[in-house]
Design a protein around this motif. Structure first.
Motif, short mmCIF file in Angstrom:
data_model
loop_
_atom_site.label_atom_id
_atom_site.label_comp_id
_atom_site.label_asym_id
_atom_site.label_seq_id
_atom_site.Cartn_x
_atom_site.Cartn_y
_atom_site.Cartn_z
N ALA A 213 0.83 -1.21 0.00
CA ALA A 213 0.00 0.00 0.00
C ALA A 213 0.86 1.26 0.00
O ALA A 213 0.51 2.26 -0.64
CB ALA A 213 -0.94 0.00 1.21
N GLY A 214 1.98 1.22 0.72
CA GLY A 214 2.87 2.38 0.76
C GLY A 214 3.49 2.67 -0.58
O GLY A 214 3.61 3.83 -0.98
N VAL A 215 3.91 1.63 -1.29
CA VAL A 215 4.46 1.82 -2.63
C VAL A 215 3.38 2.38 -3.56
O VAL A 215 3.64 3.30 -4.34
CB VAL A 215 5.03 0.50 -3.18
N ALA A 216 2.18 1.81 -3.49
CA ALA A 216 1.10 2.27 -4.35
C ALA A 216 0.79 3.75 -4.12
O ALA A 216 0.62 4.52 -5.06
CB ALA A 216 -0.15 1.43 -4.12
N ARG A 217 0.74 4.15 -2.85
CA ARG A 217 0.45 5.56 -2.56
C ARG A 217 1.57 6.45 -3.09
O ARG A 217 1.31 7.53 -3.66
CB ARG A 217 0.29 5.77 -1.05
N ALA A 218 2.80 6.02 -2.91
CA ALA A 218 3.92 6.82 -3.40
C ALA A 218 3.84 7.01 -4.91
O ALA A 218 4.11 8.10 -5.43
CB ALA A 218 5.24 6.15 -3.02
N VAL A 219 3.46 5.95 -5.63
CA VAL A 219 3.37 6.05 -7.09
C VAL A 219 2.26 7.00 -7.50
O VAL A 219 2.44 7.86 -8.37
CB VAL A 219 3.16 4.65 -7.70
N VAL A 220 1.09 6.85 -6.89
CA VAL A 220 -0.04 7.72 -7.25
C VAL A 220 0.29 9.17 -6.98
O VAL A 220 0.03 10.06 -7.80
CB VAL A 220 -1.31 7.29 -6.50
N GLU A 221 0.90 9.46 -5.82
CA GLU A 221 1.25 10.84 -5.50
C GLU A 221 2.32 11.38 -6.44
O GLU A 221 2.27 12.55 -6.85
CB GLU A 221 1.72 10.91 -4.04
N SER A 222 3.28 10.53 -6.81
CA SER A 222 4.33 10.97 -7.73
C SER A 222 3.77 11.23 -9.12
O SER A 222 4.17 12.19 -9.79
CB SER A 222 5.44 9.92 -7.81
N VAL A 223 2.85 10.38 -9.58
CA VAL A 223 2.21 10.61 -10.88
C VAL A 223 1.47 11.94 -10.87
O VAL A 223 1.54 12.73 -11.82
CB VAL A 223 1.27 9.45 -11.23
N ALA A 224 0.77 12.22 -9.77
CA ALA A 224 0.02 13.48 -9.68
C ALA A 224 0.95 14.68 -9.73
O ALA A 224 0.76 15.61 -10.54
CB ALA A 224 -0.80 13.49 -8.38
N GLU A 225 1.96 14.70 -8.88
CA GLU A 225 2.86 15.85 -8.83
C GLU A 225 3.65 16.01 -10.13
O GLU A 225 3.78 17.12 -10.66
CB GLU A 225 3.83 15.70 -7.66
N ASN A 226 4.17 14.91 -10.66
CA ASN A 226 5.01 14.99 -11.84
C ASN A 226 4.24 15.21 -13.12
O ASN A 226 4.84 15.56 -14.15
CB ASN A 226 5.88 13.73 -11.94
N THR A 227 2.94 15.01 -13.09
CA THR A 227 2.14 15.39 -14.25
C THR A 227 2.28 16.88 -14.51
O THR A 227 2.37 17.33 -15.66
CB THR A 227 0.67 15.02 -14.04
N SER A 228 2.35 17.66 -13.45
CA SER A 228 2.57 19.10 -13.60
C SER A 228 4.01 19.40 -13.98
O SER A 228 4.27 20.13 -14.93
CB SER A 228 2.21 19.82 -12.30
N ASP A 229 4.97 18.81 -13.26
CA ASP A 229 6.38 19.13 -13.49
C ASP A 229 6.89 18.63 -14.84
O ASP A 229 7.71 19.28 -15.48
CB ASP A 229 7.24 18.53 -12.37
N ALA A 230 6.43 17.45 -15.26
CA ALA A 230 7.01 16.81 -16.44
C ALA A 230 6.24 17.09 -17.72
O ALA A 230 6.79 16.88 -18.81
CB ALA A 230 7.08 15.29 -16.23
N VAL A 231 4.99 17.55 -17.62
CA VAL A 231 4.19 17.73 -18.83
C VAL A 231 3.51 19.10 -18.87
O VAL A 231 3.75 19.90 -19.78
CB VAL A 231 3.12 16.62 -18.97
N VAL A 232 2.67 19.38 -17.90
CA VAL A 232 1.87 20.61 -17.98
C VAL A 232 2.76 21.85 -17.90
O VAL A 232 2.61 22.79 -18.69
CB VAL A 232 0.80 20.63 -16.86
N GLY A 233 3.72 21.85 -16.97
CA GLY A 233 4.61 23.00 -16.84
C GLY A 233 5.39 23.31 -18.11
O GLY A 233 5.37 24.45 -18.59
N PRO A 234 6.09 22.32 -18.68
CA PRO A 234 6.79 22.61 -19.93
C PRO A 234 5.88 23.10 -21.04
O PRO A 234 6.24 24.03 -21.79
CB PRO A 234 7.41 21.26 -20.28
N LEU A 235 4.69 22.50 -21.18
CA LEU A 235 3.78 22.93 -22.26
C LEU A 235 3.29 24.35 -22.04
O LEU A 235 3.21 25.15 -22.99
CB LEU A 235 2.60 21.97 -22.35
N VAL A 236 2.97 24.69 -20.80
CA VAL A 236 2.51 26.05 -20.51
C VAL A 236 3.60 27.06 -20.82
O VAL A 236 3.38 28.07 -21.52
CB VAL A 236 2.06 26.16 -19.04
N TRP A 237 4.80 26.81 -20.32
CA TRP A 237 5.89 27.76 -20.55
C TRP A 237 6.36 27.74 -21.99
O TRP A 237 6.82 28.76 -22.52
CB TRP A 237 7.03 27.48 -19.58
N GLY A 238 6.22 26.60 -22.65
CA GLY A 238 6.53 26.56 -24.07
C GLY A 238 5.55 27.38 -24.89
O GLY A 238 5.93 28.06 -25.85
#
Length: 295
Positions: A121-146
């Motif tokens: 459960a701890g690994v699963a939570r870590a993955v879900v939270e990382s996917v959420a945060e990094n969706t902004s850092d790895a995709v949305v942020g670059p596209l917005v600033w681009g």
């Protein structure tokens, strides 16, 4: 041309895997590490010098590069959405096969938490939270600033985000030196994080969620997180998925407790693939917004 370049780069990220060696972002990280070793000092002034010296040349170089091809190539280089989703799905596969050790071994590819003491459960939570945060850092942020700044915006945002990952830690070495990088990353990511949250709320039906409920959770819980940006993304994903995120995280022997976000049961293994589907929907929404804004 900028809009077409962003779309082309987005498609390239889906089709062309990152090289194992010589990736532009990795090369930048090595150069930034060299610069850090030369200017490091336990002070905010030294940290500001480091940040300026690592970001301004990238933005300046990007400002003189124009054209759809350059925008496409830079977009491909700075986007990390495909890799993010692939890594999350690899961990989901390991957990689904009952291989907790392999899942723990893969987790550092997504986040900096110590996986050694995490159960399934701890690994699963870590993955879900990382996917959420990094969706902004790895995709949305670059596209917005681009969309706003072309190649300079794409490269500048990735530079700032990389520096935050390198030195933006609240530990003895970087508490003062990394302050400038961390605050600049907060500023650059403020808008993208909230766009990520809005898009995740609107995409809630993709994962069986409710838009109204997701909106309520996001607005209620988004500011509970110590990060002004990560909390927005995680709360919106929690609301869209109908799950609860948050809890104790261990980083390099330091335990940090994060407040609970969401109303449903704790995120589990089955929610990793749901989070990936939600993230991909957000990616497409962000691309549509960026393409419409770009000129």
């Amino acid at each position: 041309m900028r809009s077409l370049g962003l779309v082309a780069g987005f498609l390239l990220d889906k089709a062309v895997p990152d090289p194992r060696r010589g990736h532009p972002v990795a090369l930048y990280g090595r150069a930034a590490g060299w610069w850090e070793r030369r200017v490091y000092g336990d002070s905010r002034a030294r940290g500001a010098l480091f940040t300026a010296g690592a970001v301004l040349p990238v933005v300046a170089a990007g400002s003189v590069v124009r054209g759809g091809a350059a925008t496409a190539a830079t977009t491909w280089a700075v986007l990390g959405g495909s890799m993010l989703c692939r890594e999350a799905e690899r961990i989901a596969g390991a957990l689904e096969e009952g291989d907790l050790a392999r899942a723990r071994g893969l987790l550092p590819n997504l986040c900096g938490r110590d996986p050694s003491g995490l159960d399934e459960a701890g690994v699963a939570r870590a993955v879900v939270e990382s996917v959420a945060e990094n969706t902004s850092d790895a995709v949305v942020g670059p596209l917005v600033w681009g969309a706003l700044g072309g190649v300079a915006g794409l490269a500048g945002f990735r530079a700032v985000n990389t520096l935050d990952a390198m030195v933006g830690h609240r530990d003895e070495r970087y508490e003062r030196f990394g302050s400038a990088s961390a605050r600049l990353d907060d500023l650059a990511g403020w808008g993208p994080a909230r766009l990520t949250a809005v898009l995740a709320v609107l995409a809630a039906p993709v994962v069986g969620g409710d838009v109204r409920g997701a909106w309520r959770v996001w607005r209620r819980d988004g500011d509970r997180h110590p990060s002004p940006n990560a909390g927005q993304c995680e709360a919106a994903f929690a609301g869209a998925l109908g799950r609860t995120l948050g809890g104790a995280n261990v980083y390099g022997g330091r335990e940090e407790r994060r407040p609970a976000m969401g109303d449903g049961p704790r995120a589990g293994v089955d929610d990793i693939r749901r989070a990936v589907r939600l993230a991909r929907a957000v990616h497409l929404g962000a691309l549509a917004v960026a393409a419409a804004v770009a000129r």
